[in-house]
Design a protein around this motif. Structure first.
Motif, short mmCIF file in Angstrom:
data_model
loop_
_atom_site.label_atom_id
_atom_site.label_comp_id
_atom_site.label_asym_id
_atom_site.label_seq_id
_atom_site.Cartn_x
_atom_site.Cartn_y
_atom_site.Cartn_z
N SER A 57 0.85 -1.18 0.00
CA SER A 57 0.00 0.00 0.00
C SER A 57 0.89 1.23 0.00
CB SER A 57 -0.89 -0.01 1.23
OG SER A 57 -1.69 1.13 1.28
N VAL A 58 1.99 1.15 0.76
CA VAL A 58 3.04 2.16 0.75
C VAL A 58 4.37 1.40 0.69
CG1 VAL A 58 4.15 4.06 2.00
CG2 VAL A 58 1.66 3.76 2.14
N LYS A 59 5.06 1.53 -0.45
CA LYS A 59 6.35 0.85 -0.58
C LYS A 59 7.36 1.47 0.38
CE LYS A 59 8.07 -0.30 -4.54
NZ LYS A 59 8.53 -0.35 -5.94
N PRO A 60 8.24 0.63 0.94
CA PRO A 60 9.28 1.19 1.81
C PRO A 60 10.11 2.23 1.07
CG PRO A 60 9.23 -1.20 1.96
CD PRO A 60 8.32 -0.81 0.82
N GLY A 61 10.43 3.30 1.76
CA GLY A 61 11.22 4.38 1.18
C GLY A 61 11.63 5.34 2.26
N PRO A 62 12.27 6.45 1.90
CA PRO A 62 12.77 7.41 2.89
C PRO A 62 11.67 7.93 3.84
CG PRO A 62 13.60 7.95 0.71
CD PRO A 62 12.61 6.84 0.54
N ALA A 63 10.50 8.22 3.31
CA ALA A 63 9.42 8.77 4.14
C ALA A 63 8.76 7.70 5.01
CB ALA A 63 8.38 9.44 3.27
N SER A 64 8.84 6.45 4.59
CA SER A 64 8.23 5.34 5.32
C SER A 64 9.12 4.11 5.21
CB SER A 64 6.84 5.05 4.74
OG SER A 64 6.22 3.99 5.42
N PRO A 65 10.18 4.03 6.03
CA PRO A 65 11.16 2.95 5.90
C PRO A 65 10.56 1.54 5.98
CG PRO A 65 11.96 4.64 7.38
CD PRO A 65 10.55 4.99 7.06
N THR A 121 4.10 -0.31 -10.27
CA THR A 121 4.14 0.65 -9.18
C THR A 121 3.31 1.85 -9.57
OG1 THR A 121 6.35 -0.08 -8.56
CG2 THR A 121 5.69 2.10 -7.79
N GLN A 122 2.55 2.37 -8.60
CA GLN A 122 1.71 3.54 -8.84
C GLN A 122 2.10 4.63 -7.86
OE1 GLN A 122 -2.50 2.73 -8.67
NE2 GLN A 122 -3.00 4.86 -8.32
N SER A 123 2.32 5.83 -8.35
CA SER A 123 2.63 6.96 -7.49
C SER A 123 1.34 7.59 -7.00
CB SER A 123 3.46 8.00 -8.22
OG SER A 123 4.75 7.48 -8.47
N SER A 124 1.28 7.85 -5.70
CA SER A 124 0.09 8.46 -5.10
C SER A 124 0.50 9.69 -4.30
CB SER A 124 -0.62 7.44 -4.20
OG SER A 124 -0.95 6.29 -4.91
N GLY A 125 1.15 10.62 -4.93
CA GLY A 125 1.62 11.80 -4.22
C GLY A 125 2.95 11.52 -3.55
N GLY A 126 2.96 11.47 -2.23
CA GLY A 126 4.20 11.31 -1.48
C GLY A 126 4.64 9.87 -1.28
N TRP A 127 3.91 8.90 -1.81
CA TRP A 127 4.29 7.50 -1.65
C TRP A 127 3.97 6.73 -2.91
CZ3 TRP A 127 -0.31 9.42 0.10
CH2 TRP A 127 -1.45 8.72 -0.23
#
Length: 154
Positions: A57-65, A121-127
């Motif tokens: 739902s939110v791929k791991p990344g800098p904003a959401s490790p 992968t789908q971009s949804s704004g910040g995630w």
């Protein structure tokens, strides 16, 4: 056919995984999550209609490790059934399936399906979110196998 009422859920119930609340004539409640494919999705299908099964739902990344697991893998999802629908030009049918059986089948087959089928992968704004597109025939077979396990003697 046994529904006495079908209502859109409130925001809190929607966020927990159910778009519709079906009250049955006998008083039982069934929670349904609706998943609709956009028109034109059929042009990507190689082996019949495909369903989008969310891995992240939110791929791991800098904003959401840690990220946030997708709905198909979410053990806490408060849903009984998933209703998959398609644009009429892509597919004339709907598919209604037990969320719990789908969850088990997807978990068991995730690695093999990830190698065999398209991921997007789908971009949804910040995630970003991520889905795996698997033909219904394959998912249906996996659910049938999940339902028909072998008895294991102690």
């Amino acid at each position: 056919p046994n529904a006495s009422t079908i209502t859109k859920t409130d925001e809190a119930t929607d966020k927990s995984g159910a778009d519709y609340r079906v009250e049955l004539r006998g008083g039982g409640i069934v929670l349904i999550d609706a998943k609709a494919r956009s028109a034109g999705a059929g042009k990507f299908w190689k082996n019949g209609p495909e369903v989008a099964l969310e891995t992240w739902s939110v791929k791991p990344g800098p904003a959401s490790p840690a990220g946030k697991v997708g709905w198909t893998l979410n053990n806490a999802k408060n849903t009984d059934l998933i209703l998959f629908t398609f644009a009429p030009n892509d597919c004339q049918y709907v598919w209604l399936v037990s969320f719990h059986l789908l969850h088990i089948a997807f978990t068991k087959n995730l690695n093999a399906w990830a190698q065999a089928y398209r991921t997007a992968t789908q971009s949804s704004g910040g995630w970003q979110s991520e889905c795996l597109f698997v033909p219904i025939s394959i998912v249906d077979r996996a659910i049938s196998q999940t339902q028909r396990g072998r008895l294991v003697s102690p």
